[in-house]
Design a protein around this motif. Structure first.
Motif, PDB file in Angstrom:
ATOM      1  N   LEU A  46       0.805  -1.213   0.000  1.00  0.00           N
ATOM      2  CA  LEU A  46       0.000   0.000   0.000  1.00  0.00           C
ATOM      3  C   LEU A  46       0.845   1.274   0.000  1.00  0.00           C
ATOM      4  CD1 LEU A  46      -2.748  -0.971   2.607  1.00  0.00           C
ATOM      5  CD2 LEU A  46      -2.866  -1.126   0.117  1.00  0.00           C
ATOM      6  N   LEU A  78      -7.669  -7.216   2.395  1.00  0.00           N
ATOM      7  CA  LEU A  78      -6.892  -6.121   1.820  1.00  0.00           C
ATOM      8  C   LEU A  78      -7.457  -5.724   0.450  1.00  0.00           C
ATOM      9  CD1 LEU A  78      -4.422  -4.325   2.249  1.00  0.00           C
ATOM     10  CD2 LEU A  78      -3.056  -6.088   1.159  1.00  0.00           C
ATOM     11  N   ASN A  79      -7.813  -6.720  -0.353  1.00  0.00           N
ATOM     12  CA  ASN A  79      -8.395  -6.446  -1.667  1.00  0.00           C
ATOM     13  C   ASN A  79      -9.731  -5.726  -1.535  1.00  0.00           C
ATOM     14  OD1 ASN A  79      -6.314  -7.505  -3.221  1.00  0.00           O
ATOM     15  ND2 ASN A  79      -7.137  -9.577  -3.116  1.00  0.00           N
ATOM     16  N   VAL A  81     -10.613  -3.674   0.872  1.00  0.00           N
ATOM     17  CA  VAL A  81     -10.322  -2.291   1.246  1.00  0.00           C
ATOM     18  C   VAL A  81      -9.882  -1.513   0.010  1.00  0.00           C
ATOM     19  CG1 VAL A  81      -8.730  -0.818   2.558  1.00  0.00           C
ATOM     20  CG2 VAL A  81      -9.804  -2.782   3.665  1.00  0.00           C
ATOM     21  N   LEU A  82      -9.027  -2.125  -0.801  1.00  0.00           N
ATOM     22  CA  LEU A  82      -8.524  -1.458  -2.005  1.00  0.00           C
ATOM     23  C   LEU A  82      -9.655  -1.188  -2.997  1.00  0.00           C
ATOM     24  CD1 LEU A  82      -5.178  -3.363  -2.574  1.00  0.00           C
ATOM     25  CD2 LEU A  82      -5.451  -0.987  -1.852  1.00  0.00           C
ATOM     26  N   GLU A  83     -10.627  -2.075  -3.044  1.00  0.00           N
ATOM     27  CA  GLU A  83     -11.759  -1.908  -3.966  1.00  0.00           C
ATOM     28  C   GLU A  83     -12.829  -0.987  -3.389  1.00  0.00           C
ATOM     29  OE1 GLU A  83     -12.994  -5.912  -4.645  1.00  0.00           O
ATOM     30  OE2 GLU A  83     -11.188  -6.419  -5.759  1.00  0.00           O
TER      31      GLU A  83
END
Length: 87
Positions: A46, A78-79, A81-83
């Motif tokens: 990140l 984590l994916n 959150v990123l999306e």
């Protein structure tokens, strides 16, 4: 009254079995992507500071699991959150 004794060897065997199971969870076999990431990997991915990662944990944006003194994060979380689907 039935008494069972646990020997040091029993405890050593249990420890080794537990460590092997944890290693399989944390470090997947070949050909699989990692399911769990350490803090250092998340910070690098990140491009964030330790303080920012701590804030993400504190405010509940990024879930984590602590084993001993090491924190692990699910790649799946984590994916999300990123999306933008976190929390």
């Amino acid at each position: 009254m039935n008494v069972e004794l646990i020997t040091r060897e029993d405890l050593r065997d249990f420890k080794n079995e537990l460590l092997n199971e944890l290693k399989q969870i944390i470090q997947p076999g070949q050909g699989q992507s990692k399911k769990w990431l350490k803090s250092s990997e998340v910070k690098k991915m990140l491009n964030i500071s330790p303080g920012t990662l701590q804030n993400l944990r504190i405010n509940g944006t990024l879930r984590f699991t602590k084993i001993g003194s090491i924190m692990y994060y699910k790649l799946e979380d984590l994916n999300k959150v990123l999306e933008g689907n976190g929390k």
